[in-house]
Structure formats: C-alpha cells, structure tokens
Design an enzyme around this catalytic site. Sequence first.
Site, PDB file in Angstrom:
ATOM      1  N   GLY A  72       0.820  -1.211   0.000  1.00 23.52           N
ATOM      2  CA  GLY A  72       0.000   0.000   0.000  1.00 23.52           C
ATOM      3  C   GLY A  72       0.853   1.261   0.000  1.00 23.52           C
ATOM      4  N   GLN A 180      -7.810  -0.022   3.807  1.00 21.52           N
ATOM      5  CA  GLN A 180      -8.663  -0.506   4.909  1.00 21.52           C
ATOM      6  C   GLN A 180     -10.092  -0.790   4.446  1.00 21.52           C
ATOM      7  OE1 GLN A 180      -7.902  -1.386   8.021  1.00 21.52           O
ATOM      8  NE2 GLN A 180      -5.787  -0.685   8.042  1.00 21.52           N
ATOM      9  N   SER A 200      -3.667  -3.146  -0.574  1.00 24.81           N
ATOM     10  CA  SER A 200      -2.592  -3.915   0.048  1.00 24.81           C
ATOM     11  C   SER A 200      -3.097  -5.311   0.380  1.00 24.81           C
ATOM     12  CB  SER A 200      -2.118  -3.214   1.325  1.00 24.81           C
ATOM     13  OG  SER A 200      -1.109  -3.979   1.941  1.00 24.81           O
ATOM     14  N   HIS A 202      -1.719  -7.594   2.780  1.00 24.28           N
ATOM     15  CA  HIS A 202      -1.600  -8.167   4.131  1.00 24.28           C
ATOM     16  C   HIS A 202      -2.657  -7.695   5.131  1.00 24.28           C
ATOM     17  CE1 HIS A 202       0.381  -4.848   6.518  1.00 24.28           C
ATOM     18  NE2 HIS A 202       0.594  -4.399   5.307  1.00 24.28           N
ATOM     19  N   THR A 238      11.708  -7.730 -10.759  1.00 24.78           N
ATOM     20  CA  THR A 238      11.159  -9.069 -10.979  1.00 24.78           C
ATOM     21  C   THR A 238       9.889  -9.257 -10.164  1.00 24.78           C
ATOM     22  OG1 THR A 238      13.375  -9.924 -11.375  1.00 24.78           O
ATOM     23  CG2 THR A 238      11.680 -11.548 -10.800  1.00 24.78           C
ATOM     24  N   CYS A 326       5.079   5.217  16.851  1.00 30.95           N
ATOM     25  CA  CYS A 326       6.068   5.246  17.922  1.00 30.95           C
ATOM     26  C   CYS A 326       7.418   5.518  17.274  1.00 30.95           C
ATOM     27  CB  CYS A 326       6.072   3.905  18.647  1.00 30.95           C
ATOM     28  SG  CYS A 326       7.061   3.912  20.132  1.00 30.95           S
TER      29      CYS A 326
HETATM   30  C1  LIG Z   1      -1.573  -0.455   6.093  1.00 33.20           C
HETATM   31  C2  LIG Z   1      -1.987   0.756   5.346  1.00 33.20           C
HETATM   32  C3  LIG Z   1      -1.185   1.284   4.322  1.00 33.20           C
HETATM   33  C4  LIG Z   1       0.170   0.719   3.985  1.00 33.20           C
HETATM   34  O1  LIG Z   1       0.128  -0.507   3.330  1.00 33.20           O
HETATM   35  P1  LIG Z   1       1.425  -1.454   3.350  1.00 33.20           P
HETATM   36  O2  LIG Z   1       1.082  -2.561   2.422  1.00 33.20           O
HETATM   37  O3  LIG Z   1       1.608  -1.907   4.765  1.00 33.20           O
HETATM   38  O4  LIG Z   1       2.571  -0.624   2.861  1.00 33.20           O
HETATM   39  C5  LIG Z   1      -1.646   2.382   3.629  1.00 33.20           C
HETATM   40  N1  LIG Z   1      -2.825   2.940   3.926  1.00 33.20           N
HETATM   41  C6  LIG Z   1      -3.627   2.479   4.895  1.00 33.20           C
HETATM   42  C7  LIG Z   1      -4.933   3.126   5.161  1.00 33.20           C
HETATM   43  C8  LIG Z   1      -3.225   1.374   5.647  1.00 33.20           C
HETATM   44  O5  LIG Z   1      -4.012   0.927   6.625  1.00 33.20           O
END
Ligand SMILES: *Cc1c(COP(=O)(O)O)cnc(C)c1O
Length: 393
Positions: A72, A180, A200, A202, A238, A326
Amino acid sequence: MEKKVYLDNAATTYVSTEVLNEMMPCFNVFYGNSNSVHSFGREAAGLVDRARDRIARAINAKSNEIYFTSGGTEADNWAIKGIAHAYSFKGKHIITSKIEHSAVLEACKSLEKEGFEVTYLPVDSNGLVSLAELIHAIRKDTILISIMAVNNEVGTIQNIKAIGKTAKENNIIFHTDAVQAFGSLKIDVVDMEIDAMSLSSHKIYGPKGVGALYVRNGIKIENIIDGGHQERGRRGGTTNVPGVVGFGKAAEIAVRDMPLFNQKIKSLRDYFIREITAKIPYITINGHMHQKVNNIVNVSFELVDNEAVLLMLDFEGIAVSTGSACLAGAVEPSYVLTSMGLDSELVKGAVRFSFGRSTTKADIDYTVEKLVEIIEKLRKISPQTKAGRKGDK
Ligand SMILES: *Cc1c(COP(=O)(O)O)cnc(C)c1O
C-alpha cells in the site's frame, strides 16, 4: 497454554490457509521469472495474469488497469508523486485530508519541497471530510484529490462516491487509499468514479510485501521505480509471483466472504461495545457512529495512558494498538484523533481494537475481563484521578 488474543487486524492479518495453499507451489514448482519467454516463465506469467484478473474483478476494473507493487505504501507514493508529476504542466495544487495514512501525507510533503502546493482538509469530530470544504478548496490549478476510503485508526468511511463525482465534474484526478476499505466495503471504481486506488494484501489475509495500484485507462502517471519492462513498462523489478498469487486469491476470497464476515464481525463488535460500555465508566467510542467499518473500534479511556493499557493487555496475551506512530521511543499523540478535535486527554487514552475473521466471543469476553481490571488498576494510581476528573465537582 497461555491465552493469546489478536485484536490488531487493522495492522496486519495472518495468511489464510486457502491463500497459503495457492502460494506454496509458486516457491518451488512454478518458480520461473514471469518475464522469461520459456515455458517456466510462461507458466508463472499465467499465474500472475490470473491474479491480476482476480484483483480487477474484485473492484470492477479492467485487468490492464492493475499494477502490482510492494504494498500500500508504494501504491500511495506512486499515485501521488506519479500523477502530480504527469500533470504538473496543468497545475501544481493537490487536495488531501489531515487524517490520511502517513504514506500519503509524506508523499505530499515531499512534493511540497518540489514546489507543489497541498491543501490538507480538516475533518469533523466523526472523522469525515466535508464535501463543501472540498469544493471550496478546489482551484484552477488543482490536479489531484486524494482522500482515503476508510481511516485505519477510527474506521470512518468517507463519502467516496460524492468525492469522485465532484472530482470528475471539476476535471480533477481522484485517488483513494482503499487499503482498509478492501474486504470490508463493496468497491466499484466505475460507479465511484475513482481514477487511481491503492490496495494492500496483508490487511486482507494475504502475504505482506505486495499490493496494487489501480490506474484508470487514460490517466497519465509517471513511473517511480525505473528498471526492466515489468508491469507493462510501468514498474521495474522481478515480479513477486508467490506474493501476487496470494494477493489475488485473498482478494477473491475477501469479496466472496464479505457478507458473511461483515455480519459476524459486526455482531462481535456490537457485543464488545455493549460490554465495555456497561462495565467501564468514563469511556468514549471514537469515529462515526454508523458510517464506519465493522472491524475497527477506537475507544478513549479517560484518566489512563494508552501506552500503559497496551503494555498491560500485552502482558495478558492481548494484542491491540494505540494507533499512534512510535518514533524512536517517543510516543506521538494520534494526529487522526487530534484532527477530529478530541480533547488531548482523550487522545492520550485512546486504544484501537481491530477484529478479524477468527475473532471469537470468548476472545471478547477475555479481553473485557482483563480490560476492566487494567483500567481500574491504572485509574487508582493515576495522578489525574487524584486531581479529579474534568467536569466532576
Ligand atoms: C496499512 C496501510 C497502508 C500501507 O500498506 P502497506 O502494504 O503496509 O505498505 C496504507 N494505507 C492504509 C490506510 C493502511 O491501513
């Protein structure tokens, strides 16, 4: 065995078994480079194509509008910087909000150093951007509007369709960070008039280190990762075949199971809120009452420090978040809650609980039981309690 409860699903999720099963052969069976012309490469490329189709289908986009990224954060950076640079001939003004993810905010700051101007829209006490204020902020030289679909700290859902319509009417490109929102809300990039969107893997039970940027056909965007001709010449490097394949499967499942999990998580969320409201005095639920996703609950516990709550819950095996960055040991107050106008005492006592597919009622019961003890303990030793709660006689 020590009890473990994971209520930090907005930070990341586990990889689901269905996703893992789909990924496994990509490590040692279909291990070709998807850009190679031989059979090993073609096999891998086929898997990547299928994943791209799945992501596209999940958001009603075309497959050739999906570009895989490292997550993301990269998608946000690419959208903001790539679109700003491609349209700087038209103007150098960008509109975003104060509560965006740091990936968007920092990308905007970096553009400001290059001479772009950025308007950071305020939000109301529910965390909503006002459409009237957005319209008021539009200038002749505005080239890009970037407003997140769902906020990661409080779960508030923005009026994305109305923002998309406004952007279109004013001939401005609209990007949304939907990291989100994906898996929690139905997203249709055509209906919502979205020109670019970050996703994203994960956060939706896929692997870490992979994401995607959707870019509507016809929208110009400059590359930020120079290299080979991967991703149709738009992003070198890649292809992370196992990651992409896992993300594709996760996206398919997220849409397939959305009604089921939304219902399950909503009833757990409502139960959690009923329980803590009944058992713990002086609390506030932050974010919009209704216009919010089901999996995020942000609660302010008056007269306690959120870091202490986090550590004591962790000691009991319960994982939550304070939603604040943090940095080098220094705990910064949440800029999201501060922008929503929360009293600094409420910001200091804010804890984010985020539920997931495997959260159970027993998890909630255990968390509430420990939370009652911890808040009581902390309030007893709080110097603020001795000074008296604000508003009390
Ligand atoms: C987690 C998150 C991201 C970042 O995504 P990653 O894949 O961890 O780099 C960006 N925007 C929002 C709103 C997120 O919750």
